[in-house]
Design an enzyme around this catalytic site. Structure first.
Site, PDB file in Angstrom:
ATOM      1  N   PRO A  41       0.825  -1.208   0.000  1.00 22.68           N
ATOM      2  CA  PRO A  41       0.000   0.000   0.000  1.00 22.68           C
ATOM      3  C   PRO A  41       0.859   1.258   0.000  1.00 22.68           C
ATOM      4  O   PRO A  41       1.877   1.325   0.684  1.00 22.68           O
ATOM      5  CB  PRO A  41      -0.794  -0.120   1.299  1.00 22.68           C
ATOM      6  CG  PRO A  41      -0.797  -1.577   1.604  1.00 22.68           C
ATOM      7  CD  PRO A  41       0.513  -2.091   1.121  1.00 22.68           C
ATOM      8  N   GLU A  42       0.461   2.254  -0.793  1.00 22.62           N
ATOM      9  CA  GLU A  42       1.168   3.525  -0.821  1.00 22.62           C
ATOM     10  C   GLU A  42       0.345   4.569  -0.057  1.00 22.62           C
ATOM     11  O   GLU A  42      -0.689   4.261   0.529  1.00 22.62           O
ATOM     12  CB  GLU A  42       1.437   3.928  -2.269  1.00 22.62           C
ATOM     13  CG  GLU A  42       2.333   2.915  -2.985  1.00 22.62           C
ATOM     14  CD  GLU A  42       3.084   3.521  -4.144  1.00 22.62           C
ATOM     15  OE1 GLU A  42       3.584   4.653  -4.022  1.00 22.62           O
ATOM     16  OE2 GLU A  42       3.182   2.855  -5.189  1.00 22.62           O
ATOM     17  N   LYS A  95       3.517   6.818   4.978  1.00 18.09           N
ATOM     18  CA  LYS A  95       2.780   5.557   5.062  1.00 18.09           C
ATOM     19  C   LYS A  95       2.641   5.061   6.487  1.00 18.09           C
ATOM     20  O   LYS A  95       2.152   3.956   6.721  1.00 18.09           O
ATOM     21  CB  LYS A  95       3.482   4.498   4.204  1.00 18.09           C
ATOM     22  CG  LYS A  95       3.651   4.894   2.750  1.00 18.09           C
ATOM     23  CD  LYS A  95       4.423   3.830   1.994  1.00 18.09           C
ATOM     24  CE  LYS A  95       4.844   4.308   0.625  1.00 18.09           C
ATOM     25  NZ  LYS A  95       5.608   3.280  -0.121  1.00 18.09           N
ATOM     26  N   HIS A 116      -7.530 -15.188   7.933  1.00 18.43           N
ATOM     27  CA  HIS A 116      -6.222 -14.734   8.391  1.00 18.43           C
ATOM     28  C   HIS A 116      -6.341 -13.640   9.460  1.00 18.43           C
ATOM     29  O   HIS A 116      -5.494 -12.758   9.552  1.00 18.43           O
ATOM     30  CB  HIS A 116      -5.395 -14.232   7.207  1.00 18.43           C
ATOM     31  CG  HIS A 116      -5.176 -15.289   6.156  1.00 18.43           C
ATOM     32  ND1 HIS A 116      -4.334 -16.366   6.358  1.00 18.43           N
ATOM     33  CD2 HIS A 116      -5.719 -15.443   4.925  1.00 18.43           C
ATOM     34  CE1 HIS A 116      -4.343 -17.131   5.265  1.00 18.43           C
ATOM     35  NE2 HIS A 116      -5.175 -16.607   4.391  1.00 18.43           N
ATOM     36  N   ARG A 164      -0.033 -12.460   4.734  1.00 16.81           N
ATOM     37  CA  ARG A 164       1.399 -12.705   4.566  1.00 16.81           C
ATOM     38  C   ARG A 164       2.222 -12.401   5.827  1.00 16.81           C
ATOM     39  O   ARG A 164       3.413 -12.670   5.892  1.00 16.81           O
ATOM     40  CB  ARG A 164       1.918 -11.874   3.382  1.00 16.81           C
ATOM     41  CG  ARG A 164       1.247 -12.266   2.059  1.00 16.81           C
ATOM     42  CD  ARG A 164       1.607 -11.316   0.941  1.00 16.81           C
ATOM     43  NE  ARG A 164       0.929 -11.678  -0.302  1.00 16.81           N
ATOM     44  CZ  ARG A 164       0.837 -10.884  -1.366  1.00 16.81           C
ATOM     45  NH1 ARG A 164       1.394  -9.687  -1.336  1.00 16.81           N
ATOM     46  NH2 ARG A 164       0.213 -11.284  -2.453  1.00 16.81           N
ATOM     47  N   ARG A 194      21.203  17.259  -3.138  1.00 16.90           N
ATOM     48  CA  ARG A 194      21.418  15.847  -3.421  1.00 16.90           C
ATOM     49  C   ARG A 194      21.929  15.683  -4.853  1.00 16.90           C
ATOM     50  O   ARG A 194      21.360  16.230  -5.777  1.00 16.90           O
ATOM     51  CB  ARG A 194      20.115  15.057  -3.232  1.00 16.90           C
ATOM     52  CG  ARG A 194      19.812  14.745  -1.774  1.00 16.90           C
ATOM     53  CD  ARG A 194      18.393  14.239  -1.632  1.00 16.90           C
ATOM     54  NE  ARG A 194      18.150  13.613  -0.345  1.00 16.90           N
ATOM     55  CZ  ARG A 194      18.012  14.238   0.790  1.00 16.90           C
ATOM     56  NH1 ARG A 194      18.109  15.557   0.829  1.00 16.90           N
ATOM     57  NH2 ARG A 194      17.766  13.577   1.916  1.00 16.90           N
ATOM     58  N   ARG A 233      13.398  -2.531  -8.945  1.00 19.62           N
ATOM     59  CA  ARG A 233      11.992  -2.350  -9.289  1.00 19.62           C
ATOM     60  C   ARG A 233      11.923  -1.981 -10.768  1.00 19.62           C
ATOM     61  O   ARG A 233      12.776  -2.383 -11.543  1.00 19.62           O
ATOM     62  CB  ARG A 233      11.345  -1.282  -8.394  1.00 19.62           C
ATOM     63  CG  ARG A 233      11.130  -1.769  -6.967  1.00 19.62           C
ATOM     64  CD  ARG A 233      10.575  -0.697  -6.064  1.00 19.62           C
ATOM     65  NE  ARG A 233      11.626   0.125  -5.489  1.00 19.62           N
ATOM     66  CZ  ARG A 233      11.437   1.015  -4.537  1.00 19.62           C
ATOM     67  NH1 ARG A 233      10.232   1.218  -4.053  1.00 19.62           N
ATOM     68  NH2 ARG A 233      12.442   1.725  -4.052  1.00 19.62           N
TER      69      ARG A 233
END
Length: 322
Positions: free
Chosen positions: A2-3, A61, A110, A133, A190, A305
């Protein structure tokens, strides 16, 4: 995983269903789901039973519920607000769900932790943590003062307190206290690629892989653009794009690529149907197609990714940082 919009959907649901209610009883069906609570099951339950949920807060998050001791004596001054000292932290992981259910609803396969709440008319009386999970979990944490004196995160009654485990991350684009000037100042220092910077939770929190690709597509910027070459207007454009794409996702209930992700009412999000870049490799770029230009969305490996970009409207930068 989830974002930010998914976690915000859950936060808003919990505000409506749980805020202001007292936890009457806690049942831990699988201790693995509270493994981050170092003092074990009995201490976990003891901290929560009798506590009232005063709010639901999110930064990036990270999601937590500040708790008040409902059995503690009231302050001498009735106008003096009660300040929570601890919170229930919820980490959803890959498949964690916080679901509101009536007592008569059969247990989910679950189900890991059950909270029985004080009754409220028309509302279910159980909050259930379900996690197939078992990458997520719950634990009680200490609330500490924020470094900048601002609210800990997005909340209904903002307090300058933050869960200790979330204190290291920056504010996210949906946070009213987010400072673009501070973000741009740090970004320019950066020497990295733009997407790497957007995924750096110490710079800006809550932007994950999906929404980074979508924000960069909207801003017409390539993910390898060197951050020290970004002009102020370009940085503002990509941040505004990130904010817009997350607000659009919120309106749709989040992005659901996994049937395991649902919000507090058990409903999946539908924003995945509106994505313009992520997961569309080999398909035409919608923006270019609307302009009569043939361009294909390309998928490239990135930090174990993937990154998705248009070959035309997001041109590769010179001296890109990959």
């Amino acid at each position: 995983m989830p974002e930010l919009p998914e976690v915000e959907v859950v936060r808003r649901g919990l505000v409506n269903w749980v805020r202001g209610r007292t936890i009457h009883a806690v049942e831990v069906l699988d201790p693995r789901s509270i493994r981050r609570h170092a003092l074990g099951v009995e201490d976990f339950m003891g901290n929560l039973e009798g506590a009232a949920v005063s709010d639901v807060v999110r930064r990036g998050k990270f999601l937590w519920m500040p708790l008040l001791d409902s059995t503690a004596p009231l302050p001498d001054n009735p106008e003096e607000p009660r300040v929570p000292g601890v919170a229930l932290m919820a980490h959803l992981g890959m498949s964690g769900q916080l679901l509101m259910q009536d007592a008569g609803v059969p247990d989910e396969k679950h189900l890991k932790v059950r909270f029985r709440l004080s009754p409220r008319e028309g509302m279910p009386d159980q909050l259930r943590f379900v996690d197939q999970r078992i990458f997520g979990g719950l634990f009680v944490t200490t609330l500490i003062s924020t470094d900048d004196g601002g609210p800990g995160g997005l909340a209904e009654s903002p307090l300058p307190l933050i869960a200790e485990e979330a204190a290291h991350i920056a504010r996210d684009p949906l946070d009213p206290s987010f400072s673009f000037d501070l973000f741009y100042q740090r970004l320019r220092k950066r020497r990295t690629g733009l997407k790497r910077a957007l995924l750096d939770q110490g710079l800006v929190s809550g932007i994950g892989n999906i929404y980074a690709d979508e924000a960069l597509w909207r801003a017409k910027l390539h993910y390898a653009r060197p951050t020290d070459t970004l002009r102020r207007g370009e940085a503002q454009r990509v941040l505004d794009s990130a904010r817009e794409v997350m607000l659009d996702a919120l309106a749709a209930g989040g992005t659901s690529f996994d049937s395991l992700y649902v919000n507090v009412n058990g409903a999946s999000g539908y924003f995945d149907r509106s994505l313009n870049a992520y997961g569309r490799q080999g398909e035409p770029c919608r923006r270019c197609a609307a302009a009569g230009i043939h361009a294909i969305i390309r998928r490239e490996q990135f930090m174990n990714r993937s990154s998705h970009t248009c070959m035309v409207c997001q041109p590769r930068p010179r001296n890109g940082r990959w």
